[in-house]
Design an enzyme around this catalytic site. Structure first.
Site, short mmCIF file in Angstrom:
data_model
loop_
_atom_site.label_atom_id
_atom_site.label_comp_id
_atom_site.label_asym_id
_atom_site.label_seq_id
_atom_site.Cartn_x
_atom_site.Cartn_y
_atom_site.Cartn_z
N HIS A 130 3.41 36.14 18.68
CA HIS A 130 2.93 36.90 19.84
C HIS A 130 2.26 35.99 20.83
O HIS A 130 1.62 35.00 20.46
CB HIS A 130 2.00 38.04 19.44
N ASN A 144 -1.60 31.67 19.11
CA ASN A 144 -2.29 31.03 17.99
C ASN A 144 -1.24 30.77 16.92
O ASN A 144 -0.60 31.70 16.44
CB ASN A 144 -3.41 31.94 17.46
#
Ligand code: AMP
Length: 112
Positions: free
Chosen positions: A98, A85
């Site tokens: 991440h 994201n």
């Protein structure tokens, strides 16, 4: 700016770590969205993918490789999803790059 994930890297707060090397860390997401939900992070604190620079190219490739390795080790190699994201409007809540690795249930497309 230090995030929660820096504290996990520095072992200042606990996490269920399943892989670690000099460049990266993989641990279980605290709020899993699938039976297997892992986070693959660089130790270098890059806020989000679009902040990575050309010098990070190898590191980004390494994260992808780690994702594949971990999936193979856990026997997930046939069915998993890897997603990042990028930015608050895309659902990013922790501003340390991440990759989410999701597996263990049917995964719809397109994602929400
Ligand atoms: P994102 O919303 O893409 O930034 O993803 C951040 C993820 O970090 C979410 O899925 C959270 O559930 C997860 N998370 C937040 N705090 C922790 C923690 N202490 N340990 C493990 N995962 C966490």
């Amino acid at each position: 700016m230090e995030t929660l994930f820096t504290k996990i890297i520095n072992k200042e707060i606990p996490a269920d770590i399943i892989f670690e090397d000099d460049l990266s860390l993989v641990f279980k997401d605290i709020n899993p969205q699938a039976p297997t939900h892992l986070l693959i992070i660089p130790k270098k604190p890059i806020p989000k993918l679009s902040d990575a620079s050309e010098e990070d190219k190898e590191l980004l490739g390494h994260l992808m490789w780690v994702a594949g390795e971990v999936a193979r080790d856990l026997g997930l190699d046939e069915t998993f999803r890897l997603v990042t994201n990028n930015g608050a409007k895309a659902g990013q809540s922790v501003f340390h790059l991440h990759l989410h690795l999701l597996s263990g249930r049917p995964l719809q497309w397109p994602p929400g």
